[in-house]
Design an enzyme around this catalytic site. Structure first.
Site, mmCIF file in Angstrom:
data_model
loop_
_atom_site.group_PDB
_atom_site.id
_atom_site.type_symbol
_atom_site.label_atom_id
_atom_site.label_comp_id
_atom_site.label_asym_id
_atom_site.label_seq_id
_atom_site.Cartn_x
_atom_site.Cartn_y
_atom_site.Cartn_z
ATOM 1 N N ASN A 37 0.877 -1.183 0.000
ATOM 2 C CA ASN A 37 0.000 0.000 0.000
ATOM 3 C C ASN A 37 0.912 1.229 0.000
ATOM 4 O O ASN A 37 2.100 1.118 0.342
ATOM 5 C CB ASN A 37 -0.981 -0.041 1.189
ATOM 6 C CG ASN A 37 -0.288 0.160 2.527
ATOM 7 O OD1 ASN A 37 0.424 1.140 2.739
ATOM 8 N ND2 ASN A 37 -0.488 -0.775 3.451
ATOM 9 N N ASN A 86 -7.773 -7.639 9.824
ATOM 10 C CA ASN A 86 -7.754 -8.435 8.599
ATOM 11 C C ASN A 86 -7.764 -9.946 8.850
ATOM 12 O O ASN A 86 -7.591 -10.725 7.903
ATOM 13 C CB ASN A 86 -6.542 -8.075 7.739
ATOM 14 C CG ASN A 86 -6.494 -6.597 7.377
ATOM 15 O OD1 ASN A 86 -5.510 -5.915 7.630
ATOM 16 N ND2 ASN A 86 -7.571 -6.084 6.797
ATOM 17 N N ARG A 105 0.585 -11.817 2.508
ATOM 18 C CA ARG A 105 -0.236 -11.989 3.712
ATOM 19 C C ARG A 105 -1.033 -13.300 3.714
ATOM 20 O O ARG A 105 -1.638 -13.648 4.730
ATOM 21 C CB ARG A 105 -1.169 -10.780 3.909
ATOM 22 C CG ARG A 105 -0.418 -9.476 4.166
ATOM 23 C CD ARG A 105 -1.299 -8.402 4.786
ATOM 24 N NE ARG A 105 -1.761 -8.771 6.130
ATOM 25 C CZ ARG A 105 -2.568 -8.020 6.870
ATOM 26 N NH1 ARG A 105 -3.004 -6.871 6.417
ATOM 27 N NH2 ARG A 105 -2.945 -8.425 8.069
ATOM 28 N N ARG A 154 -8.551 -3.850 -2.131
ATOM 29 C CA ARG A 154 -8.154 -5.150 -1.584
ATOM 30 C C ARG A 154 -9.272 -6.171 -1.819
ATOM 31 O O ARG A 154 -9.115 -7.114 -2.587
ATOM 32 C CB ARG A 154 -7.830 -5.033 -0.106
ATOM 33 C CG ARG A 154 -6.593 -4.195 0.169
ATOM 34 C CD ARG A 154 -5.368 -4.807 -0.481
ATOM 35 N NE ARG A 154 -4.161 -4.112 -0.112
ATOM 36 C CZ ARG A 154 -3.530 -4.219 1.051
ATOM 37 N NH1 ARG A 154 -3.977 -5.029 1.987
ATOM 38 N NH2 ARG A 154 -2.433 -3.542 1.292
ATOM 39 N N HIS A 183 -8.314 0.265 2.483
ATOM 40 C CA HIS A 183 -9.266 -0.574 3.227
ATOM 41 C C HIS A 183 -10.387 0.350 3.700
ATOM 42 O O HIS A 183 -10.125 1.506 4.070
ATOM 43 C CB HIS A 183 -8.636 -1.180 4.496
ATOM 44 C CG HIS A 183 -7.876 -2.458 4.290
ATOM 45 N ND1 HIS A 183 -6.686 -2.723 4.942
ATOM 46 C CD2 HIS A 183 -8.144 -3.559 3.536
ATOM 47 C CE1 HIS A 183 -6.257 -3.923 4.597
ATOM 48 N NE2 HIS A 183 -7.118 -4.458 3.743
ATOM 49 N N ASP A 185 -11.789 0.551 6.475
ATOM 50 C CA ASP A 185 -11.606 1.085 7.837
ATOM 51 C C ASP A 185 -10.557 2.196 7.924
ATOM 52 O O ASP A 185 -10.284 2.717 9.002
ATOM 53 C CB ASP A 185 -11.325 -0.038 8.849
ATOM 54 C CG ASP A 185 -9.965 -0.693 8.668
ATOM 55 O OD1 ASP A 185 -9.202 -0.290 7.772
ATOM 56 O OD2 ASP A 185 -9.668 -1.644 9.440
ATOM 57 N N ALA A 273 3.216 1.157 8.057
ATOM 58 C CA ALA A 273 2.722 -0.030 7.342
ATOM 59 C C ALA A 273 1.320 0.215 6.788
ATOM 60 O O ALA A 273 0.715 -0.671 6.188
ATOM 61 C CB ALA A 273 2.710 -1.242 8.271
ATOM 62 N N CYS A 279 -7.151 -0.978 12.788
ATOM 63 C CA CYS A 279 -6.530 -2.115 12.080
ATOM 64 C C CYS A 279 -5.891 -3.112 13.036
ATOM 65 O O CYS A 279 -5.727 -4.279 12.694
ATOM 66 C CB CYS A 279 -5.400 -1.643 11.166
ATOM 67 S SG CYS A 279 -5.816 -0.413 9.972
HETATM 68 N N1 ARG Z 1 0.388 -3.425 5.806
HETATM 69 C C1 ARG Z 1 -0.947 -3.897 5.981
HETATM 70 C C2 ARG Z 1 -1.567 -4.175 4.625
HETATM 71 O O1 ARG Z 1 -1.345 -3.405 3.736
HETATM 72 C C3 ARG Z 1 -1.778 -2.930 6.752
HETATM 73 C C4 ARG Z 1 -3.159 -3.420 7.043
HETATM 74 C C5 ARG Z 1 -4.018 -2.431 7.723
HETATM 75 N N2 ARG Z 1 -5.241 -3.019 8.092
HETATM 76 C C6 ARG Z 1 -6.443 -2.433 8.006
HETATM 77 N N3 ARG Z 1 -7.465 -3.039 8.488
HETATM 78 N N4 ARG Z 1 -6.604 -1.287 7.386
HETATM 79 O O2 ARG Z 1 -2.251 -5.145 4.421
#
Ligand code: ARG
Length: 287
Positions: A37, A86, A105, A154, A183, A185, A273, A279
């Site tokens: 991201n 997640n 992931r 995503r 995302h 959220d 991140a 998150c």
């Molecule tokens: N580095 C993670 C990703 O890009 C961050 C996730 C953040 N999670 C969230 N629920 N927004 O997947």
């Protein structure tokens, strides 16, 4: 359907059933090691582990004021596993395990599945080819009887309908159009009593219209880009407070005027991140 239960319950103090349960994962192996991201760009290897640990513990203490904190064991080599939003989507006794878009992931999936199974959830089968990133993209409204599901970055466009088939509750898809808010959220936060804090430019026109149709004008708290970039929408609606990385004094006042108590928990290391307060948590007790 079976009720979620705590396998270790006998060895612990009895739970207060009225308190929420929230899942977190310690940042033992947290870092930025790849870029999936825009927030992660130029951040590889740049987190400070001791500070990340301190910030995470601080957030955990804040969450623990309102909820029972459950922890899933972190795994080496999975630096993003701290982001338990997640892990999947939970509603009642059903858990839908995420199907990550990024290869990096995907190894988290069996670990979160094992956690949900050990906790006694009914793990619902998800159509394998459809990316879906759990409560990062699927958020339960606290006023209307709907679940909002972000897609386009995503989770796939097919995810809202697939989720609706599983949970049997109306799911409204919202298309995300700004890669910084990848995302749901990160730019949309349903709050108690039907309030909604959100950043409208993160959505396409049709999605904004869908939001306006469900959430009454006086309950829509639109935030500006500066607050969105502070991840103000990435907030945890707790009983005692609304926990977030940061918010402008103006936004904090609007929240207080609406009856919420903003609690700031700086999360700079996790922002590198692309994540912050919300998150790092997953509500396990959702009716
Ligand atoms: N580095 C993670 C990703 O890009 C961050 C996730 C953040 N999670 C969230 N629920 N927004 O997947």
């Amino acid at each position: 359907m079976t009720q979620p239960h705590d396998l270790h319950g006998a060895a612990r103090a009895p739970h207060d059933e009225t308190r929420q349960r929230i899942l977190m994962c310690a940042p033992d192996d947290f870092d930025v090691r790849y870029v999936i991201n825009p927030w992660m760009e130029h951040q590889i290897g740049r987190t400070t582990p001791s500070l990340a640990r301190e910030q995470w513990r601080n957030l955990r203490a804040l969450v623990a004021q309102s909820a029972e904190v459950e922890q899933v064991t972190p795994a080496a080599g999975l630096p993003d596993m701290v982001f338990t939003a997640n892990a999947g989507f939970v509603l009642g006794a059903i858990a839908v395990v995420s199907r990550f878009r990024a290869e990096q992931r995907r190894p988290e999936e069996p670990l979160f599945r094992a956690f949900f199974e050990a906790q006694g959830y009914d793990v619902a089968p998800w159509p394998e080819p459809i990316p879906f990133e759990g409560a990062g993209d699927a958020l339960i409204d606290r006023g209307a009887d709907v679940v909002w599901c972000g897609y386009g970055m995503r989770s796939a466009a097919e995810a809202p309908a697939a989720l609706e088939r599983i949970i049997g509750r109306r799911v409204i898809g919202l298309r995300l159009v700004d890669p910084r808010f990848y995302h749901l959220d990160t730019c949309f936060c349903p709050l108690a009593r039907g309030w909604l804090m959100y950043y409208p430019p993160a959505f396409d026109d049709a999605s904004r219209a869908a939001i306006e149709k469900i959430v009454p004008r006086e309950k829509r708290m639109e935030i500006d880009e500066a607050d969105a970039m502070r991840f103000a929408c990435n907030a945890i609606d707790l009983d005692a407070s609304v926990a977030m990385n940061d918010a402008s004094p103006q936004l904090q006042k609007r929240l207080r005027d609406a009856g919420f108590a903003p609690a700031l928990a700086p999360l700079s290391e996790f922002m590198k991140a692309g994540g912050s307060a919300k998150c790092l948590t997953l509500k396990l007790s959702e009716r």
